[in-house]
Design an enzyme around this catalytic site. Sequence first.
Site, mmCIF file in Angstrom:
data_model
loop_
_atom_site.group_PDB
_atom_site.id
_atom_site.type_symbol
_atom_site.label_atom_id
_atom_site.label_comp_id
_atom_site.label_asym_id
_atom_site.label_seq_id
_atom_site.Cartn_x
_atom_site.Cartn_y
_atom_site.Cartn_z
ATOM 1 N N GLY A 33 0.806 -1.216 0.000
ATOM 2 C CA GLY A 33 0.000 0.000 0.000
ATOM 3 C C GLY A 33 0.839 1.265 0.000
ATOM 4 N N HIS A 36 2.193 4.575 -5.004
ATOM 5 C CA HIS A 36 2.747 5.690 -5.762
ATOM 6 C C HIS A 36 2.882 5.237 -7.212
ATOM 7 C CE1 HIS A 36 6.410 3.357 -5.482
ATOM 8 N NE2 HIS A 36 6.401 3.442 -4.158
ATOM 9 N N HIS A 39 4.171 1.696 -8.039
ATOM 10 C CA HIS A 39 3.172 0.625 -7.962
ATOM 11 C C HIS A 39 2.248 0.673 -9.180
ATOM 12 C CE1 HIS A 39 3.912 1.437 -3.503
ATOM 13 N NE2 HIS A 39 4.231 0.163 -3.606
ATOM 14 N N LYS A 151 13.117 -2.209 -8.458
ATOM 15 C CA LYS A 151 13.519 -1.360 -7.327
ATOM 16 C C LYS A 151 14.005 -2.246 -6.173
ATOM 17 C CE LYS A 151 12.851 1.731 -3.849
ATOM 18 N NZ LYS A 151 12.395 0.894 -2.789
#
Length: 280
Positions: A33, A36, A39, A151
Amino acid sequence: MTLPIVRSVADLRAVVAGWRKAGLSVALVPTMGALHEGHLSLVRLAKAKADRVIVTLFVNPTQFAPHEDFDTYPRSEETDVALLQEAKCDLLYAPTAAVMYGPGFATGISVSGVSEPLDGLARPHFFGGVATVVAKLLIQAGPDIAIFGEKDYQQLQVIKRMVVDLDLPVTILGAPTARAKDGLALSSRNAYLTPAQRKVAGQLNLVMAKAAEAVAKGGAISDAEAQGYAALLAEGFDRIDYFEFRDALDLRRLGPGPAEGEPRLFAAAWLGKTRLIDNG
Ligand code: AMP
């Protein structure tokens, strides 16, 4: 259409079974969650690769050590739902901790090798927690593909290893790192940074790019690492967990001389209580 939300394994499986019956393919995007653009780029890739996209939202307690930021980790389900709706996600699976870890829960998945260096050293509990929760999410949802960000490159390699080793019937895809204008990798934890720290944070990828360029030009890995390490401290980072070139496939240490194989640079550095990671 409003985004459907399910919170139990039975409800999740009922939705997926309906899609399966209709011959639709399914992609899974696990998240914690505080969504940003990084995601959302995974959601877009998922939509391009499959007929239906499930995003999972679960801040997994078992991948945080007691001294880490589980309690303060940013939580913003309402905003997340709005973003996912806009991104045309088909289902949000947001289980509670009780759903994920029932009474007497006693099973853990441990992936050796790729999980051991870097974050495995700095956060010894981390990859066990990640592997176990991701295995559960994959078994619960049964997707055709699951997408993870580069990432968290080491995490992506750990999950790929686990899926091969456990014969889980899913294809794991990596997605490129989404970055802010100054190159800082987007992360939910960037929200912790003060404006002054945020400025310094933007130097991480620049220092890494410089080191990578030096090595690409034939420079010694040990020199590039030492210079990068010193540059990060000079820029204002408080502490560095690692700044290391490793092989992109098996994460074996490279150096000290010029690079062989496929070098990839990994860094983890602290600004106050915030730990930033990047690789490339
Ligand atoms: P998290 O919510 O931080 O656990 O991340 C959920 C997924 O999003 C993981 O697969 C991450 O690697 C991925 N992700 C996080 N930040 C980024 C980013 N800046 N670019 C691409 N993917 C990311």
